[in-house]
Design a protein around this motif. Structure first.
Motif, short mmCIF file in Angstrom:
data_model
loop_
_atom_site.label_atom_id
_atom_site.label_comp_id
_atom_site.label_asym_id
_atom_site.label_seq_id
_atom_site.Cartn_x
_atom_site.Cartn_y
_atom_site.Cartn_z
N TRP A 53 14.91 90.84 16.87
CA TRP A 53 15.35 91.43 18.13
C TRP A 53 14.14 91.70 19.02
O TRP A 53 14.16 91.40 20.23
CB TRP A 53 16.12 92.74 17.88
N ASP A 54 13.10 92.21 18.43
CA ASP A 54 11.90 92.52 19.20
C ASP A 54 11.26 91.25 19.75
O ASP A 54 10.59 91.28 20.78
CB ASP A 54 10.91 93.27 18.31
N ASN A 85 18.83 87.11 20.72
CA ASN A 85 20.05 87.89 20.91
C ASN A 85 20.80 88.05 19.60
O ASN A 85 20.42 87.47 18.58
CB ASN A 85 20.94 87.26 21.99
N TYR A 86 21.87 88.85 19.66
CA TYR A 86 22.60 89.16 18.43
C TYR A 86 23.17 87.88 17.76
O TYR A 86 23.24 87.78 16.55
CB TYR A 86 23.75 90.12 18.74
N LYS A 115 28.07 89.05 13.86
CA LYS A 115 27.48 89.55 15.10
C LYS A 115 27.67 91.07 15.23
O LYS A 115 26.78 91.78 15.69
CB LYS A 115 28.15 88.83 16.28
N GLU A 134 24.46 93.72 24.51
CA GLU A 134 25.22 92.75 23.72
C GLU A 134 26.72 93.00 23.78
O GLU A 134 27.49 92.30 23.14
CB GLU A 134 24.76 92.80 22.25
N GLN A 154 32.17 93.63 21.48
CA GLN A 154 31.33 93.95 20.32
C GLN A 154 31.99 95.08 19.59
O GLN A 154 32.30 96.13 20.18
CB GLN A 154 29.92 94.38 20.80
N SER A 176 10.79 100.42 19.86
CA SER A 176 10.13 99.34 20.63
C SER A 176 8.68 99.70 20.89
O SER A 176 7.78 98.85 20.81
CB SER A 176 10.86 99.12 21.95
N LEU A 216 6.64 99.24 17.69
CA LEU A 216 6.38 97.82 17.43
C LEU A 216 5.33 97.26 18.40
O LEU A 216 4.54 96.40 18.04
CB LEU A 216 7.67 97.01 17.54
#
Lengths: 166, 405
Positions: free
Chosen positions: A120-121, A125-126, A137, B16, B25, B58, B61
């Motif tokens: 992801w980083d 995408n999923y 997903k 997403e 989702q 984030s 990382l």
């Protein structure tokens, strides 16, 4: 239409190096592997070039981690790093310590959580993550939520330890 | 009341969860989540916490990445790719060559093994000799021997014809005795191994006259017809010898293994009897008449010889030069047929009798040159002479001889 690999290269190279670096924890080796991924890619024409690149990178990194030679080299690099640490500036020293903490925090995750988080980083995408990891997903969000929480927790624990010991 | 879980909120923040129903989702659309968040303080707090975790992760990382992310030129990557492709192609070609080399080695080993197997078998000499029967492998000296044998055959045949003509026309023995005896003298000289030479007819006649003087008086007193018959028999024998010689000249010159180990027997066996001429020539299938065991036995005058425990395919009879020949075919296996060609061996001369008598019965199994690529041996059972022919090793034929009943 054939893949425009030069464009994919420009858009993906840095993400790929970062991803690989968090797998092998060796910047030079990460760059080498990233280039190797693109060298292999030029003979192929996948439907999803970016996902394909990370799949190959993940496999290369796994092979690298399994190699006894690589482990030995890694130890030598760590030793060299420790010896060179004295010559680093305070900023550089702080950055390296932080990177080492991140590595340890990531090591605290399960392999699946770590991979999903790093993919992801790296910008996938999923759907691509699900394809690579075999998860659904919908499960990617759940896995990612868990991985993020554990990373933060592990990092803060390690940081706290550093502060306490410092 | 429904509340979105953490995973869905992470997906929502990650973008997403689509705005429309097509990109759901967790079974929810983005607008549905937003409507709920607008009315649920608890979920709003959870969303804030998730957002914080997400941003914190984030940021963590981001600390771990390499600082130097400069890209090498893409052309460099392309050049490496081209070089690696060429290397891979070379390796593939090398592997292909290695595979071919391995295959060739295996084929060669099998071929050598097969060849050595043939060479090392006990009957290798005969087999190799037989296989050399192709015209291209006939030695250079072969045409001379063949021509010589053919000439001898023609002379003997002509003499036999002349003798038969004389007998038929009732010409007196005295009128032609000298020349005929001269021929016989020459023939005997040959039979005794005397170097063949051209002897003038008059000289030969003198020799015969001298011999007749020394001979017992009953020889002179023999009736003309009997003397003529005896002479015919001798000529017939010579004719048979010539036939065999002609065949042998045309046949392969491979070493012929003889089942005797003393010189006398070898010499005797080297000259097949008159009866064997029938075995040395191929009788066309159309010349055989199919028969049965009883009829064949009656035709032959004795029980037909067979190899015990082998199924009989057929019986056939054939007459050649007044000789009654019987053929029995038996099945050795699903693809191999054994032929037993047999006839009564009647001694046609004292010479033949003596030769046959000299042979040890147990050793009277003689190998013959292969006929039509079939190995063959001759065996004697009483007065029945049998040729066994089959596409099997000579050793096997010898074993089959032992099973003849």
């Amino acid at each position: 239409m054939p893949t425009d690999w030069s464009q994919v290269y420009r858009e993906t190279y840095q993400d790929l190096v970062r991803f690989l670096h968090r797998k092998v924890w060796d910047p030079d080796r990460a760059k080498d592997l990233a280039q190797e991924v693109f060298v292999r890619a030029l003979d192929s024409d996948p439907e999803n070039p970016r996902a394909w690149l990370f799949t190959v990178a993940n496999n290369l990194a796994r092979d690298e981690a399994r190699a006894a030679v690589r482990r030995k080299k890694h130890l030598i690099l760590l030793k060299g790093e420790a010896e060179a640490r004295a010559a680093d500036s305070a900023d550089q020293l702080e950055q390296k310590e932080r990177a080492e903490t991140v590595r340890k925090a990531l090591d605290a995750l399960t392999e699946k959580d770590r991979t999903v988080l790093l993919l992801w980083d790296a910008g996938l995408n999923y759907e691509d993550i699900a394809e690579q990891t075999g998860l659904s997903k919908g499960a990617v969000g759940t896995t990612l939520a868990r991985a993020r929480k554990r990373l933060v927790a592990a990092y803060e624990r390690l940081e706290g330890g550093h502060v306490a010991s410092g | 009341m429904w509340h979105p879980d953490e995973g869905l909120l992470h997906a929502y923040l990650d973008g997403e969860v689509g705005a429309d129903g097509a990109e759901r989702q967790g079974g929810r659309a983005a607008d549905e989540i937003e409507r709920h968040l607008a009315s649920c303080d608890l979920c709003q707090a959870l969303l804030a916490e998730v957002r914080l975790t997400r941003e914190r992760a984030s940021a963590i990382l981001a600390h771990s990445g390499p600082t130097d992310l400069t890209m090498p030129p893409f052309e460099e990557i392309r050049a490496r790719s081209t070089a690696q492709s060429a290397t891979r192609r070379r390796i593939l070609q090398l592997n292909r060559v290695r595979q071919l080399a391995w295959a060739a080695t295996v084929v060669l080993a099998v071929a050598v093994g097969w060849y050595a197997r043939d060479r090392l078998r006990p009957d290798a000499a005969e087999r190799i000799g037989r296989s050399a029967a192709a015209p291209s492998s006939v030695p250079v000296a072969q045409p001379e021997a063949e021509a010589d044998a053919a000439a001898r055959f023609e002379v003997a045949e002509r003499e036999l014809q002349e003798a038969q003509d004389q007998l038929a026309t009732g010409r007196g023995a005295e009128a032609s005795e000298a020349p005929r005896e001269a021929v016989l003298a020459q023939d005997r000289s040959k039979a005794e191994g005397v170097e063949e030479e051209t002897v003038p007819l008059a000289v030969a006649a003198d020799r015969v006259a001298g011999a007749r003087r020394d001979a017992p008086t009953q020889l002179a007193a023999e009736p003309v017809a009997e003397a003529e018959k005896r002479r015919q028999n001798e000529i017939r024998e010579r004719l048979a010898d010539s036939t065999v010689a002609a065949y042998q000249a045309a046949a392969p010159v491979a070493p012929q293994r003889v089942a005797v180990d003393n010189v006398a027997n070898r010499a005797a066996l080297a000259r097949p009897s008159a009866a064997q001429e029938f075995f040395y020539r191929t009788v066309a299938e159309s010349e055989w008449s199919l028969s049965n065991e009883a009829a064949a036995t009656e035709y032959l005058g004795v029980s037909v010889a067979k190899v015990e425990d082998l199924p009989v395919l057929d019986y056939a009879i054939h007459e050649a030069d007044g000789r009654r020949i019987v053929r029995v075919r038996q099945r050795l296996d699903a693809a191999t047929v054994l032929e037993l060609i047999q006839l009564r061996e009647v001694a046609v001369s004292g010479l033949v009798d003596a030769r046959e008598a000299a042979l040890d019965e147990a050793r009277r199994v003689q190998e013959m040159p292969a006929v039509d690529s079939l190995n063959a041996v001759v065996a004697q059972r009483g007065d029945l002479r049998i040729v066994l022919r089959a596409p099997v090793a000579l050793e096997e034929l010898r074993e089959l001889v032992e099973r003849i009943r």
